[in-house]
Write a protein that holds these residues in place. Sequence first.
Motif, PDB file in Angstrom:
ATOM      1  N   ALA A 201       0.948  -1.127  -0.120  1.00 43.11           N
ATOM      2  CA  ALA A 201      -0.162  -0.065  -0.067  1.00 43.11           C
ATOM      3  C   ALA A 201       0.576   1.103  -0.189  1.00 43.11           C
ATOM      4  O   ALA A 201       0.490   2.112  -0.583  1.00 43.11           O
ATOM      5  CB  ALA A 201      -0.924   0.107   1.060  1.00 43.11           C
ATOM      6  N   ILE A 202       2.112   1.191   0.899  1.00 40.34           N
ATOM      7  CA  ILE A 202       2.804   2.334   0.844  1.00 40.34           C
ATOM      8  C   ILE A 202       3.736   2.610  -0.199  1.00 40.34           C
ATOM      9  O   ILE A 202       3.982   3.709  -0.797  1.00 40.34           O
ATOM     10  CB  ILE A 202       3.354   2.619   2.290  1.00 40.34           C
ATOM     11  N   ASN A 203       4.303   1.478  -0.769  1.00 41.94           N
ATOM     12  CA  ASN A 203       5.455   1.648  -1.546  1.00 41.94           C
ATOM     13  C   ASN A 203       4.949   1.588  -3.152  1.00 41.94           C
ATOM     14  O   ASN A 203       5.669   1.924  -4.096  1.00 41.94           O
ATOM     15  CB  ASN A 203       6.265   0.357  -1.456  1.00 41.94           C
ATOM     16  N   ASN A 204       4.003   0.811  -3.574  1.00 41.14           N
ATOM     17  CA  ASN A 204       3.517   0.844  -4.982  1.00 41.14           C
ATOM     18  C   ASN A 204       2.019   1.287  -5.296  1.00 41.14           C
ATOM     19  O   ASN A 204       0.786   0.850  -4.557  1.00 41.14           O
ATOM     20  CB  ASN A 204       3.123  -0.789  -5.054  1.00 41.14           C
ATOM     21  N   PRO A 205       2.196   2.433  -5.977  1.00 44.77           N
ATOM     22  CA  PRO A 205       3.233   3.056  -6.504  1.00 44.77           C
ATOM     23  C   PRO A 205       3.884   4.034  -5.787  1.00 44.77           C
ATOM     24  O   PRO A 205       3.289   4.493  -4.484  1.00 44.77           O
ATOM     25  CB  PRO A 205       3.007   4.018  -7.958  1.00 44.77           C
ATOM     26  N   PRO A 206       5.196   4.172  -5.772  1.00 42.80           N
ATOM     27  CA  PRO A 206       6.015   5.106  -4.643  1.00 42.80           C
ATOM     28  C   PRO A 206       5.324   6.558  -4.783  1.00 42.80           C
ATOM     29  O   PRO A 206       4.695   7.095  -5.567  1.00 42.80           O
ATOM     30  CB  PRO A 206       7.365   5.549  -5.417  1.00 42.80           C
ATOM     31  N   ILE A 207       5.068   7.045  -3.491  1.00 46.43           N
ATOM     32  CA  ILE A 207       4.550   8.120  -3.120  1.00 46.43           C
ATOM     33  C   ILE A 207       5.410   9.358  -3.744  1.00 46.43           C
ATOM     34  O   ILE A 207       6.602   9.389  -3.574  1.00 46.43           O
ATOM     35  CB  ILE A 207       4.550   8.278  -1.630  1.00 46.43           C
ATOM     36  N   PRO A 208       4.726  10.230  -4.621  1.00 41.31           N
ATOM     37  CA  PRO A 208       5.403  11.332  -5.206  1.00 41.31           C
ATOM     38  C   PRO A 208       6.178  12.299  -4.251  1.00 41.31           C
ATOM     39  O   PRO A 208       5.297  12.374  -3.371  1.00 41.31           O
ATOM     40  CB  PRO A 208       4.325  12.055  -6.042  1.00 41.31           C
ATOM     41  N   ALA A 209       7.233  12.524  -4.791  1.00 42.15           N
ATOM     42  CA  ALA A 209       7.981  13.479  -3.858  1.00 42.15           C
ATOM     43  C   ALA A 209       7.076  14.851  -3.447  1.00 42.15           C
ATOM     44  O   ALA A 209       7.646  15.309  -2.334  1.00 42.15           O
ATOM     45  CB  ALA A 209       9.255  14.000  -4.695  1.00 42.15           C
ATOM     46  N   ALA A 288       8.298   7.334  12.284  1.00 41.35           N
ATOM     47  CA  ALA A 288       6.997   7.362  12.277  1.00 41.35           C
ATOM     48  C   ALA A 288       6.579   7.530  10.596  1.00 41.35           C
ATOM     49  O   ALA A 288       7.247   8.096  10.024  1.00 41.35           O
ATOM     50  CB  ALA A 288       6.372   8.603  13.214  1.00 41.35           C
ATOM     51  N   LEU A 289       5.159   6.941  10.676  1.00 37.92           N
ATOM     52  CA  LEU A 289       4.634   7.007   9.107  1.00 37.92           C
ATOM     53  C   LEU A 289       4.339   8.769   9.049  1.00 37.92           C
ATOM     54  O   LEU A 289       4.157   9.470  10.094  1.00 37.92           O
ATOM     55  CB  LEU A 289       3.666   6.574   8.909  1.00 37.92           C
ATOM     56  N   THR A 290       4.414   9.214   7.617  1.00 39.09           N
ATOM     57  CA  THR A 290       3.922  10.284   7.274  1.00 39.09           C
ATOM     58  C   THR A 290       2.424  10.199   7.162  1.00 39.09           C
ATOM     59  O   THR A 290       1.889   9.064   7.100  1.00 39.09           O
ATOM     60  CB  THR A 290       4.423  11.117   6.014  1.00 39.09           C
ATOM     61  N   ASN A 291       1.549  11.537   7.317  1.00 42.76           N
ATOM     62  CA  ASN A 291       0.191  11.378   7.208  1.00 42.76           C
ATOM     63  C   ASN A 291      -0.135  10.881   5.808  1.00 42.76           C
ATOM     64  O   ASN A 291      -1.268  10.410   5.860  1.00 42.76           O
ATOM     65  CB  ASN A 291      -0.351  12.882   7.329  1.00 42.76           C
ATOM     66  N   ARG A 292       0.618  11.287   4.794  1.00 46.62           N
ATOM     67  CA  ARG A 292       0.287  10.527   3.591  1.00 46.62           C
ATOM     68  C   ARG A 292       0.388   9.091   3.445  1.00 46.62           C
ATOM     69  O   ARG A 292      -0.395   8.522   2.800  1.00 46.62           O
ATOM     70  CB  ARG A 292       1.099  11.174   2.600  1.00 46.62           C
ATOM     71  N   GLU A 293       1.403   8.475   4.121  1.00 47.05           N
ATOM     72  CA  GLU A 293       1.404   7.037   4.381  1.00 47.05           C
ATOM     73  C   GLU A 293       0.261   6.381   4.981  1.00 47.05           C
ATOM     74  O   GLU A 293      -0.120   5.520   4.537  1.00 47.05           O
ATOM     75  CB  GLU A 293       2.666   6.750   4.892  1.00 47.05           C
ATOM     76  N   LYS A 294      -0.168   7.086   6.214  1.00 47.70           N
ATOM     77  CA  LYS A 294      -1.316   6.761   6.735  1.00 47.70           C
ATOM     78  C   LYS A 294      -2.473   6.871   5.751  1.00 47.70           C
ATOM     79  O   LYS A 294      -3.363   5.830   5.884  1.00 47.70           O
ATOM     80  CB  LYS A 294      -1.508   7.311   8.098  1.00 47.70           C
ATOM     81  N   ALA A 295      -2.530   7.857   5.028  1.00 46.23           N
ATOM     82  CA  ALA A 295      -3.770   8.137   4.112  1.00 46.23           C
ATOM     83  C   ALA A 295      -3.940   6.947   3.251  1.00 46.23           C
ATOM     84  O   ALA A 295      -4.860   6.582   2.759  1.00 46.23           O
ATOM     85  CB  ALA A 295      -3.721   9.439   3.389  1.00 46.23           C
ATOM     86  N   ARG A 296      -2.457   6.236   2.776  1.00 46.98           N
ATOM     87  CA  ARG A 296      -2.715   5.365   1.822  1.00 46.98           C
ATOM     88  C   ARG A 296      -3.377   4.152   2.429  1.00 46.98           C
ATOM     89  O   ARG A 296      -4.037   3.413   1.908  1.00 46.98           O
ATOM     90  CB  ARG A 296      -1.349   5.110   1.404  1.00 46.98           C
ATOM     91  N   LEU A 297      -2.802   3.710   3.815  1.00 55.06           N
ATOM     92  CA  LEU A 297      -3.557   2.750   4.523  1.00 55.06           C
ATOM     93  C   LEU A 297      -5.069   2.804   4.522  1.00 55.06           C
ATOM     94  O   LEU A 297      -5.783   1.947   4.874  1.00 55.06           O
ATOM     95  CB  LEU A 297      -2.902   2.630   5.799  1.00 55.06           C
ATOM     96  N   GLN A 298      -5.458   4.230   4.850  1.00 52.96           N
ATOM     97  CA  GLN A 298      -6.933   4.555   4.647  1.00 52.96           C
ATOM     98  C   GLN A 298      -7.315   4.329   3.209  1.00 52.96           C
ATOM     99  O   GLN A 298      -8.890   4.910   3.085  1.00 52.96           O
ATOM    100  CB  GLN A 298      -7.216   5.783   5.361  1.00 52.96           C
ATOM    101  N   THR A 299      -6.678   4.204   2.282  1.00 47.84           N
ATOM    102  CA  THR A 299      -7.084   4.117   0.599  1.00 47.84           C
ATOM    103  C   THR A 299      -7.674   5.316   0.519  1.00 47.84           C
ATOM    104  O   THR A 299      -8.469   5.485  -0.632  1.00 47.84           O
ATOM    105  CB  THR A 299      -8.120   3.028   0.616  1.00 47.84           C
TER     106      THR A 299
END
Length: 349
Positions: A201-209, A288-299
């Motif tokens: 979820a977090i790595n694919n695709p990579p989160i844009p810079a 810690a995870l960033t908010n965007r990474e957490k948002a990815r887990l929340q889809t």
Amino acid sequence: MKYRLGELFCGPGGLAYGAKIADIGNGDKIIHAWANDFDRDTCDTYTHNICPDNPESVYCEDVRKFNLTKLTPIDGLAFGFPCNDFSVVGKHKGFEGTYGPLYTYGVRALKIYQPKWFLAENVGGIKSANQGKAFKKILSDMKDVGYTIVPNFYKFEEYGIPQARHRIIVIGIRNDLALKYHYKVPSTEMYKNVDNSAKNAINNPPIPANAFNNERTHQTKNVVERLKYIKPGQNAFNADIPENLKLHVKGAKISQIYRRLDPNKPSYTVTGSGGGGTHMYHWSEPRALTNREKARLQTFPDNFEFMGSKESVRKQVGMAVPVRGAQIIFEAILKTFAGIDYPSQEAHL
């Protein structure tokens, strides 16, 4: 057919975005009508992503002082009423707590607008609040205003969501329509082979810079050192940590403190917490995870922009319903009313 959706306790828009993208291939859609929440940043996030051209349809007010009679007609109502007093974490105040009775405003809106259907969402702990009396009362009140209900305990990871998030969701269909339309709980069978791991979820695709809400949280030297001894899936209390880095908190056995994700499993539940080691922690990087990474887990999609400070965004992400989970349930509602059969399973609590 276009179904106008009203929302109370709308949060940042997890349910709304799931409704917005729900598509069953026949042209039926769910469209935003109005929404209410009491937090300014949350309302700004909702407006920005759900109805940027209609900001006046989002009412940022305390529902206890809000004039529910002034709204436009709706075909569906969603209300993820605040769960603070029904959560398994903390004291079980239930109906005695500040937030306990807030579901009654959802029931009141059902009575006023008589939508064709509704979706109500809360934590699993609501079943046991007040020795089970709270949940029975809530379901009884929903039936009493004219609805046939299907409550179910959803484990979102079983629907391909990369997060172990468990919620009770009640779907109600107005009694005069329930003679013809029968909502069924969507089957989990088709999601069995979905890669719903946290790493995927977090790595694919990579989160844009330049992704929104992706700022790193600062880690102290001690936290970085402590995390180096905590393996994926472990926390500060079951890892082999040197004495100088151990947490000496009496009676603390909370498994989420400095807990690192297991990259090969769905994440544990995303919450709004952050202090005292309650951030979610990366499986390999000492942070810690960033908010965007957490948002990815929340889809949430990467172009969904949360408004407000980093701390405010963290809370918003934690309170939301996973977008893809909401989409699956809203599509089942649309199929129900379109007369389209779909794989289903028995409801359970």
